[in-house]
Design a protein around this motif. Structure first.
Motif, short mmCIF file in Angstrom:
data_model
loop_
_atom_site.label_atom_id
_atom_site.label_comp_id
_atom_site.label_asym_id
_atom_site.label_seq_id
_atom_site.Cartn_x
_atom_site.Cartn_y
_atom_site.Cartn_z
N MET A 1 26.80 37.44 -20.02
CA MET A 1 27.43 36.24 -19.48
C MET A 1 26.50 35.06 -19.72
O MET A 1 25.32 35.10 -19.37
CB MET A 1 27.69 36.44 -17.98
N SER A 2 27.00 34.02 -20.34
CA SER A 2 26.16 32.86 -20.64
C SER A 2 25.89 32.05 -19.38
O SER A 2 26.58 32.17 -18.37
CB SER A 2 26.83 31.98 -21.69
N ARG A 3 24.88 31.19 -19.46
CA ARG A 3 24.53 30.38 -18.30
C ARG A 3 25.65 29.41 -17.94
O ARG A 3 25.87 29.11 -16.78
CB ARG A 3 23.24 29.61 -18.56
N GLN A 4 26.37 28.93 -18.93
CA GLN A 4 27.46 27.99 -18.64
C GLN A 4 28.57 28.69 -17.86
O GLN A 4 29.14 28.13 -16.93
CB GLN A 4 28.02 27.38 -19.90
N SER A 5 28.90 29.91 -18.21
CA SER A 5 29.94 30.61 -17.47
C SER A 5 29.46 30.97 -16.06
O SER A 5 30.27 31.05 -15.14
CB SER A 5 30.40 31.85 -18.22
N VAL A 6 28.16 31.16 -15.87
CA VAL A 6 27.62 31.42 -14.53
C VAL A 6 27.87 30.21 -13.64
O VAL A 6 28.33 30.35 -12.51
CB VAL A 6 26.11 31.77 -14.59
N ILE A 7 27.58 29.02 -14.13
CA ILE A 7 27.79 27.82 -13.31
C ILE A 7 29.27 27.60 -13.06
O ILE A 7 29.67 27.15 -11.99
CB ILE A 7 27.11 26.57 -13.92
N GLN A 8 30.09 27.93 -14.04
CA GLN A 8 31.53 27.77 -13.83
C GLN A 8 32.02 28.70 -12.72
O GLN A 8 32.78 28.28 -11.85
CB GLN A 8 32.29 28.06 -15.13
N VAL A 9 31.54 29.93 -12.73
CA VAL A 9 31.92 30.87 -11.67
C VAL A 9 31.39 30.38 -10.32
O VAL A 9 32.11 30.39 -9.31
CB VAL A 9 31.39 32.30 -11.99
N LEU A 10 30.14 29.90 -10.28
CA LEU A 10 29.57 29.39 -9.03
C LEU A 10 30.34 28.17 -8.51
O LEU A 10 30.59 28.06 -7.31
CB LEU A 10 28.10 29.05 -9.22
N LEU A 11 30.71 27.27 -9.40
CA LEU A 11 31.46 26.08 -8.98
C LEU A 11 32.85 26.46 -8.46
O LEU A 11 33.32 25.92 -7.46
CB LEU A 11 31.58 25.08 -10.14
N ILE A 12 33.50 27.39 -9.13
CA ILE A 12 34.82 27.83 -8.68
C ILE A 12 34.71 28.51 -7.32
O ILE A 12 35.49 28.23 -6.40
CB ILE A 12 35.47 28.76 -9.72
N LEU A 13 33.72 29.39 -7.17
CA LEU A 13 33.52 30.06 -5.89
C LEU A 13 33.16 29.06 -4.79
O LEU A 13 33.63 29.17 -3.65
CB LEU A 13 32.45 31.14 -6.00
N THR A 15 34.01 25.86 -4.69
CA THR A 15 35.22 25.10 -4.39
C THR A 15 36.16 25.90 -3.50
O THR A 15 36.68 25.40 -2.50
CB THR A 15 35.95 24.70 -5.69
N LEU A 16 36.37 27.16 -3.85
CA LEU A 16 37.23 28.01 -3.04
C LEU A 16 36.64 28.24 -1.65
O LEU A 16 37.36 28.25 -0.65
CB LEU A 16 37.47 29.35 -3.74
N GLY A 17 35.33 28.39 -1.58
CA GLY A 17 34.67 28.58 -0.29
C GLY A 17 34.80 27.37 0.61
O GLY A 17 35.10 27.50 1.80
N VAL A 18 34.60 26.18 0.05
CA VAL A 18 34.76 24.95 0.84
C VAL A 18 36.20 24.82 1.32
O VAL A 18 36.46 24.55 2.49
CB VAL A 18 34.34 23.72 0.01
N ALA A 19 37.14 25.03 0.43
CA ALA A 19 38.56 24.89 0.79
C ALA A 19 38.94 25.91 1.86
O ALA A 19 39.59 25.56 2.85
CB ALA A 19 39.44 25.06 -0.44
N TRP A 20 38.52 27.15 1.70
CA TRP A 20 38.86 28.18 2.68
C TRP A 20 38.24 27.87 4.04
O TRP A 20 38.90 27.95 5.07
CB TRP A 20 38.38 29.55 2.20
N ARG A 21 36.98 27.49 4.04
CA ARG A 21 36.29 27.22 5.31
C ARG A 21 36.92 26.04 6.04
O ARG A 21 37.08 26.05 7.26
CB ARG A 21 34.81 26.94 5.05
N LEU A 22 37.30 25.03 5.31
CA LEU A 22 37.90 23.86 5.95
C LEU A 22 39.32 24.12 6.39
O LEU A 22 39.79 23.54 7.36
CB LEU A 22 37.84 22.66 5.01
N LEU A 23 40.03 24.98 5.69
CA LEU A 23 41.40 25.30 6.09
C LEU A 23 41.43 26.22 7.29
O LEU A 23 42.31 26.12 8.14
CB LEU A 23 42.17 25.93 4.93
N VAL A 24 40.47 27.13 7.39
CA VAL A 24 40.48 28.11 8.47
C VAL A 24 39.85 27.55 9.74
O VAL A 24 40.41 27.64 10.82
CB VAL A 24 39.73 29.40 8.03
N GLY A 25 38.70 26.95 9.64
CA GLY A 25 37.97 26.52 10.82
C GLY A 25 38.36 25.13 11.28
O GLY A 25 38.69 24.26 10.50
N SER A 26 38.33 24.94 12.60
CA SER A 26 38.59 23.61 13.13
C SER A 26 37.82 23.38 14.42
O SER A 26 38.07 22.43 15.12
CB SER A 26 40.09 23.42 13.38
#
Length: 142
Positions: A1-13, A15-26
């Motif tokens: 896995m290249s370094r660029q795909s690593v950052i892409q996976v980290l950014l996607i994760l 983004t999903l983590g921020v969205a999930w946390r903000l949607l679930v918690g209040s």
């Protein structure tokens, strides 16, 4: 896995983590996480002002991104997503509160059924146009 795909996976994760946390918690915990995130962002901004040239570029290259400015942009996109989701949740909550308030006011200002029956002769029929109650201004009745 290249370094660029690593950052892409980290950014996607991320983004999903921020969205999930903000949607679930209040609650207080979510608010504390937001405050800590804001403090981290402020610390990173101050550090970037103190040492603008090398650090971000080195970190970006380690992740497989060409420039430090691109890395900062990606981080800001994730932070902006968090802001949008938070603002949307607040807007929806405010809309719900206003709807409940309007319903409560309407119920409080409604005439009792017995009074309505006396004025119309029948509890099942409604009278013609009623003037707005004294507490409602004409401009607010629209």
């Amino acid at each position: 896995m290249s370094r660029q795909s690593v950052i892409q996976v980290l950014l996607i994760l991320g983004t999903l983590g921020v969205a999930w946390r903000l949607l679930v918690g209040s609650g207080q915990r979510t608010q504390a996480v937001r405050r800590i995130g804001l403090l981290l962002l402020a610390a990173l901004a101050i550090y970037s002002i103190i040492d603008p040239s090398g650090t971000w570029t080195r970190i970006a290259r380690w992740f497989g991104i060409g420039r430090g400015a691109d890395l900062i942009l990606y981080g800001l996109v994730v932070a902006f997503l968090g802001f949008v989701v938070t603002t949307y949740k607040r807007f929806r909550a405010m809309e719900t509160r206003y709807t409940r308030l309007a319903r409560r006011i309407a119920l409080d200002e409604a005439r009792p059924a017995a009074e309505h029956a006396r004025s119309t002769g029948s509890p099942d029929t409604l009278s013609a146009e009623l003037p707005p109650s004294p507490s409602v201004k004409t401009s607010d009745a629209d």
